[in-house]
Structure formats: structure tokens, C-alpha cells
Scaffold this active site. Structure first.
Site, short mmCIF file in Angstrom:
data_model
loop_
_atom_site.label_atom_id
_atom_site.label_comp_id
_atom_site.label_asym_id
_atom_site.label_seq_id
_atom_site.Cartn_x
_atom_site.Cartn_y
_atom_site.Cartn_z
N HIS A 21 0.87 -1.18 0.00
CA HIS A 21 0.00 0.00 0.00
C HIS A 21 0.90 1.23 0.00
CE1 HIS A 21 -4.03 1.69 0.50
NE2 HIS A 21 -3.51 2.56 1.37
N LYS A 166 -10.26 6.38 -4.33
CA LYS A 166 -9.30 7.41 -3.98
C LYS A 166 -7.90 6.94 -4.37
CE LYS A 166 -8.00 8.41 0.37
NZ LYS A 166 -8.09 8.96 1.74
N LYS A 168 -3.81 7.37 -3.84
CA LYS A 168 -2.73 7.86 -3.01
C LYS A 168 -1.60 8.34 -3.92
CE LYS A 168 -3.97 6.91 1.32
NZ LYS A 168 -3.98 7.90 2.41
N ASP A 197 -5.47 11.71 -2.63
CA ASP A 197 -4.91 12.05 -1.33
C ASP A 197 -3.42 12.27 -1.51
OD1 ASP A 197 -4.17 12.36 1.28
OD2 ASP A 197 -4.84 10.39 1.96
N GLU A 223 -7.40 15.62 -1.08
CA GLU A 223 -7.18 15.54 0.37
C GLU A 223 -5.77 15.97 0.74
OE1 GLU A 223 -7.31 12.09 3.87
OE2 GLU A 223 -8.24 11.73 1.92
N ASP A 248 -7.06 16.62 6.50
CA ASP A 248 -6.88 15.38 7.25
C ASP A 248 -5.85 15.59 8.34
OD1 ASP A 248 -6.55 12.86 8.26
OD2 ASP A 248 -5.81 11.95 6.43
N LYS A 272 -11.24 10.95 12.18
CA LYS A 272 -10.57 9.70 12.53
C LYS A 272 -10.62 9.53 14.04
CE LYS A 272 -7.46 9.58 8.55
NZ LYS A 272 -6.04 9.58 8.08
N GLU A 326 -14.19 5.80 4.51
CA GLU A 326 -13.04 5.06 4.00
C GLU A 326 -12.80 3.82 4.86
OE1 GLU A 326 -8.39 6.11 2.83
OE2 GLU A 326 -9.79 7.69 3.42
#
Length: 392
Positions: A21, A166, A168, A197, A223, A248, A272, A326
Site C-alpha cells: 500500500h 481514492k 494515493k 490524497d 485531500e 486530514d 478519525k 473510507e
């Protein structure tokens, strides 16, 4: 008789993921989480989770630091205290321990789980009551390869598991990142929502031309393009462009949210539970920023099922998460440590309705994946600490 907290046990678990990831600051090949058990004198046990993204690559709390904070500071505050008032115990943690929001979130989750079981109601009821039985869940495309990402999105669309995505970005040159986004956007079917993001990777001067191109290309949301501490840069960008920007890393709690709004920021806030110190703090932030007109998004630290369930309960109590959620963390794992997974389908996740979190630990998997290895310890931190609790 008053129900007391008898023992608290944290442990670190390393779980494999379906693929690397890739984020702007690191690439994750597995997920590390701190699981905590809170055992009460009435025989009930609550469980919680604190998970970071890439250890210290993302934030100030590593799994090892979270474990230590719980074992050496927070557990002594709570063991021996009445277990049936999570809000009072939350205040106790806030009063005597600074920061360490991830560790506090894990404990608050476990306390809510136990109290929900005690009362026979889901955690969402303790937080005000669920207004939604299902939550929209996007999927993050983060392999770093456009062909791979497009193929992954097409499979998920065909299975009707996700309808929003989304990307990254932030780990390459800005121009390369923008081209990567546009190539994926062009490869997806019309009408599919695509967000990006940046994970704080751009300066304000880099962000201006990049956002202009992404806005013209039809990307829905960007983001945290700039560093979280550069609040006014994010505000100026939100005022400059029509595309929605989301904060964020710039926002952890209600104080941060109000400060950002007063600076003139217009956009969305990523909630979060770990950043806010638990579900209660995250909802305090949500209600405050929603009242002044900012949009909401249910964010994640890529928690496993335990932490994800806690967040799902919290977000279900909100009237609307304008940008969805998410909460796909468990789907990124090839293995988990719970007996039953959350239910994902039709682009969303079902909110558990069983008492407490509605999830329980699979002891065999826990024994296999916990970092200390070997059989699960039978001794508890609570019993060791009762004789040396801090004088607070």
C-alpha cells in the site's frame, strides 16, 4: 455492586496485506496494530484497537509507543476504577495523560464495547443512536501502477463492492503524479467518483498548478495537498479553487477544526477516531464543524475489524457524511484476528447491531499473529499494576 476494571492487556499484532500500500511517506507491506482487552469484574471484556500507518512514518505514535503508553501510564489510571461510565474514564485519561490519542482511542473503544455488552445495546446507541444502517465506503487505489490500479477498480466495480475510489499520490514528481491520476481517471467508466490524497507532499506553490489541472480533469476532491501544520496554505487553496479540498492531517480534534474554520477554510474534514482520542472526541469534532457548514468524511488509519467497527458505529450516528467513508481497512488484510468480518456489499458496509462493537477475537489467530509469539499470556497487566498504581 459497582463493576470495576480488573485488568488491561495490550498486545501488538502484525497482519499481512493483499498488496503493498503505497503512500507519499512510505509503502506498507503489512499492517501493525495494538489490540487492547479491558476485563471487568462482572466477567465482561471489551476490546479496542489502535493502528498507525507505517509506524512513525505517518505520525508521532508508533505501535511500540502506544503499547508502552497503555501498559505504563493509562492502565494504572483505569484499573480499579468503575467500568460502567466510559465518559468519566475518558476524562480521567485526558486529565492525567497528555496527547497519546491513539492509545486513548483503543481504550475508549474497549470501554464502550464492554458497556454496550453490559446494557445489551450496540456502541452506536451509546453514542446517540444510529441514523444510518449502512455507510458508503470507497476503496483506495495505492499500488502506484496505473494499469494495476485500473484493473483493481474494474474488478471492484464488477463485484459491486465499491463505487468510489481514492488515489494515493505524492511520492513522485508533481507532474508525474498528476499524469498518473489523469491516466487512471480516463481508464475508469464515466460517472465513477475519483478523489486523490496527497498526504501533505506538496508545497503551496506546487499545489496551485497541480490542483488546477486536476480540477479541469474532473477529479471530485483533493485531500491534504499541503503539510498539516501549514493551515493557512490549505485555507488559501480552498478559497482559490472550486474543487473540494479536505483537511486530514491538519485536523485532529475540535480545537483544530474550529481554528481551521476561523482561518476561512471551506471544504471537508476527515474524521478519525484515533486522531481525536476515541469515538466520542471524533463525534465532538464532527458536530462542531458540521454546525459551521463544513462537510464530513469518515476517515481511517487502515484499522482492522475492531477499530473499523468502532468508527462505523460512530459515523452511523451522523446525519450525513457528505463524502462517504473510507472504512475498508479489513479488506486490505489477508488475515484478521476476529471470528466474523464486517459485511461489505453494494458500495458500503453494514453497521453492526449486536451488543457492544459486535465483533469478537479469534483466539487461535491472535495467538498466531501477536508479535510476542507463543501461547497467549495468562497473566494480566492489571494484576501487576494494582500494587503500584500512580497516585492520581
Amino acid at each position: 455492586m459497582t463493576v470495576l476494571i480488573d485488568a488491561i492487556e495490550p498486545f501488538i499484532v502484525d497482519l499481512p496485506t493483499i498488496r503493498p500500500h503505497r503512500l507519499s511517506m512510505t509503502t506498507m507491506a503489512y499492517q501493525t496494530m495494538v489490540i487492547v482487552r479491558v476485563r471487568c469484574s462482572d466477567g465482561l471484556e471489551g476490546i479496542g484497537e489502535a493502528t498507525t500507518i507505517g509506524g512513525l512514518s505517518y505520525g508521532a505514535e508508533s505501535p511500540e509507543a502506544i503499547h508502552s503508553a497503555i501498559e505504563n501510564y493509562l492502565a494504572p489510571l483505569l484499573v480499579g476504577q468503575p467500568a460502567d461510565n466510559p465518559n468519566r474514564l475518558r476524562s480521567r485519561m485526558q486529565r492525567y495523560v497528555r496527547a497519546n490519542s491513539f492509545a486513548k482511542s483503543a481504550l475508549e473503544t474497549a470501554l464502550l464495547d464492554a458497556q454496550g455488552q453490559r446494557l445489551g445495546v450496540p456502541v452506536s446507541s451509546l453514542l446517540g443512536g444510529a441514523q444510518n444502517e449502512r455507510l458508503a465506503v470507497l476503496w483506495t487505489l495505492a499500488s502506484g501502477n496505473a494499469v494495476t490500479d485500473i484493473a483493481e477498480a474494474e474488478r471492484l466495480l464488477a463485484d459491486d463492492r465499491h463505487r468510489q475510489f481514492k488515489l494515493k499520490i505524492g511520492g513522485r514528481e508533481v507532474r508525474d503524479d498528476v499524469e498518473h491520476v489523469i491516466s487512471i481517471q480516463q481508464g475508469l467508466p464515466d460517472g465513477v467518483s475519483l478523489r486523490v490524497d496527497v498526504n501533505q507532499a506538496w508545497s503551496e506553490s506546487q499545489a496551485k498548478p497541480a490542483i488546477a489541472v486536476l480540477q479541469n480533469a474532473g477529479i471530485d476532491l483533493i485531500e491534504q495537498p499541503t503539510p498539516g501544520r501549514q493551515m493557512h496554505a490549505l485555507t488559501r487553496l480552498s478559497q482559490r479553487f472550486e474543487i473540494a479540498l479536505m483537511a486530514d492531517e491538519a485536523v485532529a480534534d475540535t480545537f483544530d477544526g474550529m481554528r481551521l474554520w476561523r482561518s476561512g477554510f471551506s471544504g471537508a474534514i476527515a474524521l478519525k477516531i484515533a486522531k481525536a482520542g476515541g469515538p466520542i472526541g471524533a463525534l465532538e469534532l464532527a458536530h462542531a464543524v458540521e454546525a459551521v457548514g463544513l462537510d464530513l468524511y469518515g476517515g481511517t488509519m487502515l484499522e482492522g475489524t475492531i477499530g473499523t467497527a468502532a468508527a462505523v458505529h460512530a459515523w452511523s450516528t451522523l446525519r450525513e457524511c457528505r463524502w462517504g467513508t473510507e472504512m475498508f481497512g479489513p479488506l486490505l488484510l489477508t488475515e484478521d484476528i476476529v471470528t466474523e468480518s464486517l459485511h461489505y456489499c453494494a458500495g458500503g458496509v453494514t453497521v453492526p447491531d449486536a451488543p457492544g462493537l459486535g465483533v469478537s477475537i479469534d483466539e487461535d489467530k491472535l495467538d498466531y499473529f501477536r508479535r510476542d509469539g507463543g501461547p497467549r499470556r495468562t497473566t494480566s497487566i492489571g494484576s501487576e499494576l494494582k500494587g503500584r498504581r500512580h497516585a492520581v
